[in-house]
Design a protein around this motif. Sequence first.
Motif, short mmCIF file in Angstrom:
data_model
loop_
_atom_site.label_atom_id
_atom_site.label_comp_id
_atom_site.label_asym_id
_atom_site.label_seq_id
_atom_site.Cartn_x
_atom_site.Cartn_y
_atom_site.Cartn_z
N THR A 62 11.34 -6.33 14.22
CA THR A 62 11.19 -6.67 12.81
C THR A 62 9.71 -6.80 12.46
O THR A 62 9.27 -6.30 11.42
N GLY A 63 8.95 -7.45 13.35
CA GLY A 63 7.50 -7.58 13.12
C GLY A 63 6.83 -6.23 13.12
O GLY A 63 5.95 -5.94 12.27
N ASN A 64 7.22 -5.37 14.05
CA ASN A 64 6.64 -4.02 14.11
C ASN A 64 7.03 -3.20 12.89
O ASN A 64 6.23 -2.41 12.38
N LEU A 65 8.26 -3.37 12.41
CA LEU A 65 8.71 -2.66 11.22
C LEU A 65 7.91 -3.10 10.00
O LEU A 65 7.50 -2.27 9.18
N GLU A 66 7.64 -4.38 9.90
CA GLU A 66 6.84 -4.87 8.78
C GLU A 66 5.42 -4.31 8.84
O GLU A 66 4.84 -3.92 7.82
N LYS A 67 4.86 -4.25 10.07
CA LYS A 67 3.52 -3.68 10.22
C LYS A 67 3.52 -2.20 9.84
O LYS A 67 2.60 -1.71 9.19
N ASN B 193 5.55 -0.72 7.76
CA ASN B 193 5.67 -0.64 6.30
C ASN B 193 4.33 -0.90 5.61
O ASN B 193 3.98 -0.23 4.63
N LEU B 194 3.57 -1.88 6.12
CA LEU B 194 2.26 -2.16 5.54
C LEU B 194 1.31 -0.98 5.72
O LEU B 194 0.55 -0.62 4.82
N CYS B 195 1.39 -0.37 6.90
CA CYS B 195 0.56 0.80 7.15
C CYS B 195 0.91 1.94 6.21
O CYS B 195 0.04 2.62 5.67
N LEU B 196 2.21 2.17 6.03
CA LEU B 196 2.66 3.23 5.12
C LEU B 196 2.20 2.94 3.71
O LEU B 196 1.78 3.85 2.97
N GLN B 197 2.32 1.70 3.31
CA GLN B 197 1.90 1.34 1.95
C GLN B 197 0.39 1.55 1.78
O GLN B 197 -0.08 2.03 0.74
N SER B 198 -0.37 1.19 2.80
CA SER B 198 -1.83 1.37 2.68
C SER B 198 -2.18 2.85 2.70
O SER B 198 -3.11 3.28 2.01
N LEU B 199 -1.44 3.67 3.43
CA LEU B 199 -1.70 5.10 3.42
C LEU B 199 -1.34 5.70 2.07
O LEU B 199 -2.02 6.59 1.58
N GLN B 200 -0.26 5.21 1.48
CA GLN B 200 0.13 5.73 0.17
C GLN B 200 -0.89 5.34 -0.90
O GLN B 200 -1.16 6.09 -1.82
#
Length: 124
Positions: free
Chosen positions: A107-112, A114-121
Amino acid sequence: MRFLLLLFVPALVHGFSSSFNYGCQNGKCTFQLVVPKEVAQYINENTLSSEISQIASDIGKLNNTITNFSDSGATNFTTLFNSSYSTVNDAAQSLNTNVNAALQNSTGNLEKANLCLQSLQVQS
């Protein structure tokens, strides 16, 4: 035949000044049917002896059955079950702890991720 005898015994005891004596001591019971001569002359001693032998045999079989199915088997089963249950339960608890830890990590890795994807977007 036995049923008729059971019906006849109370009449004997009451009607002919008969008595039925019994007693138990130290796990052994004795029975005595006392009847007057007038009644005793009609009792077939061979049949009576045969019936008493059959009753004694049945009591012996019952005692053997009780001995064969004593509670030690249940006690042994319970002891073995509890020891096996404890082993399995401990392993299950450990597995559950490990699964929960892995779930928390994923879950922690999934949140990380998602944050990475959001920052890339956001950067694109």
